[in-house]
Write an enzyme that holds these catalytic residues in place. Structure first.
Site, PDB file in Angstrom:
ATOM      1  N   ASP A 122      97.091  37.812 -10.087  1.00 60.21           N
ATOM      2  CA  ASP A 122      97.685  36.657  -9.923  1.00 60.21           C
ATOM      3  C   ASP A 122      99.010  36.456 -10.883  1.00 60.21           C
ATOM      4  OD1 ASP A 122      96.506  35.616  -7.622  1.00 60.21           O
ATOM      5  OD2 ASP A 122      95.050  34.180  -8.768  1.00 60.21           O
ATOM      6  N   LYS A 141     100.444  33.179  -6.567  1.00 60.73           N
ATOM      7  CA  LYS A 141     100.563  32.012  -5.531  1.00 60.73           C
ATOM      8  C   LYS A 141     101.283  30.657  -6.323  1.00 60.73           C
ATOM      9  CE  LYS A 141      97.377  31.502  -2.538  1.00 60.73           C
ATOM     10  NZ  LYS A 141      98.275  31.191  -1.567  1.00 60.73           N
ATOM     11  N   MET A 153      96.307  21.403 -13.513  1.00 62.08           N
ATOM     12  CA  MET A 153      97.484  21.352 -12.807  1.00 62.08           C
ATOM     13  C   MET A 153      98.037  19.867 -12.797  1.00 62.08           C
ATOM     14  SD  MET A 153      96.212  23.501  -9.612  1.00 62.08           S
ATOM     15  CE  MET A 153      94.697  23.807  -9.905  1.00 62.08           C
TER      16      MET A 153
HETATM   17  N1  SAH Z   1      91.267  29.978 -12.669  1.00 57.63           N
HETATM   18  C1  SAH Z   1      92.187  29.251 -13.607  1.00 57.63           C
HETATM   19  C2  SAH Z   1      92.798  27.954 -13.237  1.00 57.63           C
HETATM   20  C3  SAH Z   1      94.001  28.290 -12.105  1.00 57.63           C
HETATM   21  S1  SAH Z   1      94.705  26.991 -11.749  1.00 57.63           S
HETATM   22  C4  SAH Z   1      91.286  28.997 -14.956  1.00 57.63           C
HETATM   23  O1  SAH Z   1      90.081  29.171 -14.835  1.00 57.63           O
HETATM   24  O2  SAH Z   1      92.091  29.010 -16.097  1.00 57.63           O
HETATM   25  C5  SAH Z   1      96.324  27.017 -12.660  1.00 57.63           C
HETATM   26  C6  SAH Z   1      96.257  25.760 -13.558  1.00 57.63           C
HETATM   27  O3  SAH Z   1      95.468  26.252 -14.753  1.00 57.63           O
HETATM   28  C7  SAH Z   1      97.550  25.706 -14.421  1.00 57.63           C
HETATM   29  O4  SAH Z   1      98.166  24.641 -13.554  1.00 57.63           O
HETATM   30  C8  SAH Z   1      97.056  24.876 -15.570  1.00 57.63           C
HETATM   31  O5  SAH Z   1      96.667  23.680 -15.589  1.00 57.63           O
HETATM   32  C9  SAH Z   1      95.870  26.002 -15.928  1.00 57.63           C
HETATM   33  N2  SAH Z   1      96.134  27.088 -16.664  1.00 57.63           N
HETATM   34  C10 SAH Z   1      96.231  28.372 -16.483  1.00 57.63           C
HETATM   35  N3  SAH Z   1      96.606  29.282 -17.585  1.00 57.63           N
HETATM   36  C11 SAH Z   1      96.779  28.246 -18.432  1.00 57.63           C
HETATM   37  C12 SAH Z   1      97.110  28.585 -19.942  1.00 57.63           C
HETATM   38  N4  SAH Z   1      97.585  29.819 -20.257  1.00 57.63           N
HETATM   39  N5  SAH Z   1      97.589  27.454 -20.740  1.00 57.63           N
HETATM   40  C13 SAH Z   1      97.371  26.198 -20.136  1.00 57.63           C
HETATM   41  N6  SAH Z   1      97.115  25.945 -18.884  1.00 57.63           N
HETATM   42  C14 SAH Z   1      96.756  27.103 -18.337  1.00 57.63           C
END
Ligand code: SAH
Length: 250
Positions: free
Chosen positions: A35, A56, A168
């Protein structure tokens, strides 16, 4: 060879936050589907694998979910060791659950490997303890973005008494602010907005519920970011935290 797919969490970005099990899966992988929130630096653990980017990202060019699933299935059925690498944890807003069910329904063995989810990493990297005796008795992880645009139960979240971690949420700060205020959360509730958690580019913006949209705009907050909302997120809470820690220790 039996068909198998590993659904692996790559953690929030810092390659050192990868689990040993994720590293083992990557070493064994012949095909790695990643991803776009995954830090490509983790690919050092799978130098021989074929890497397929299947990002995505919301609003950008994206690979349809059905296509990704069929691709995993095809490689697995051809006997290849497939690793599906997702940002954070595969089952926290990562579609890990639905992909696992779909693959299992097609006779493919699935192994899920935890990753450190962005919300937990973001808070910790900023020194925010999400739970703290006497201050926060729990954590609620929520997404501000739903498939059907339905509203969250703001009143329930506002009055739940737990620290909120919102994923998000960058494009919905005003809705979140209004929803929580209308639900009864105090205006001055501390908020920490953490962008690029655990990466060298990490930035954090501290605010209060009532000012979070304005402060985020002035700061230039951009996705990916997580919001931590609750007493533990505050600068003002620093004193409270110290006091509590001393009480707990003493
Ligand atoms: N599976 C992922 C989340 C995916 S949804 C997890 O467990 O972290 C995508 C959202 O995750 C983004 O919109 C943001 O809110 C958050 N996100 C993912 N990586 C991030 C990062 N390095 N710093 C801050 N927010 C992050």
């Amino acid at each position: 060879m039996s068909a198998k797919v590993w659904l692996v969490g790559a953690g929030p970005g810092d390659p050192e936050l990868l689990t040993l099990k994720a590293v083992r899966a990557l070493r064994e992988a012949q095909v790695v589907m990643i991803d776009d929130l995954v830090n490509p630096a983790v690919l050092e653990h799978c130098p021989g694998a074929r890497v397929i980017a299947v990002g995505k990202r919301g609003g950008c060019r994206s690979t349809p979910q059905a296509f990704i699933q069929r691709l995993m299935l095809r490689h697995a059925r051809q006997g290849r060791c497939v690793v599906r690498l997702k940002g954070g944890d595969p089952c926290i807003f990562g579609r890990g659950g639905e992909e696992a069910l779909w693959l299992q329904g097609h006779g493919v063995e699935v192994e899920l490997v935890n990753g450190i989810t962005a919300g937990l990493a973001g808070a910790t990297q900023c020194g925010i303890p999400l739970t703290l005796r006497g201050v926060s008795r729990g954590v609620t992880l929520v997404t501000a973005h739903t498939q059907d645009d339905s509203e969250l139960n703001w009143a329930g979240l506002a009055q739940g008494g737990t620290t909120l971690v919102v994923y998000m949420g960058v494009a919905r700060l005003e809705d979140i602010r209004q929803g929580l205020l209308a639900g009864g959360m105090a205006e001055h509730t501390p908020v920490a907005m953490i962008e690029n958690a655990s990466l060298p580019s990490q930035r954090e913006c501290r605010s209060q519920l009532q000012w979070m949209g304005r402060d985020a705009a002035a700061f230039g907050l951009r996705s990916p970011a997580v919001l931590v909302i609750g007493e533990v997120a505050g600068r003002a809470a620093a004193g409270v935290l110290e006091e509590t820690l001393m009480r707990v220790a003493g």
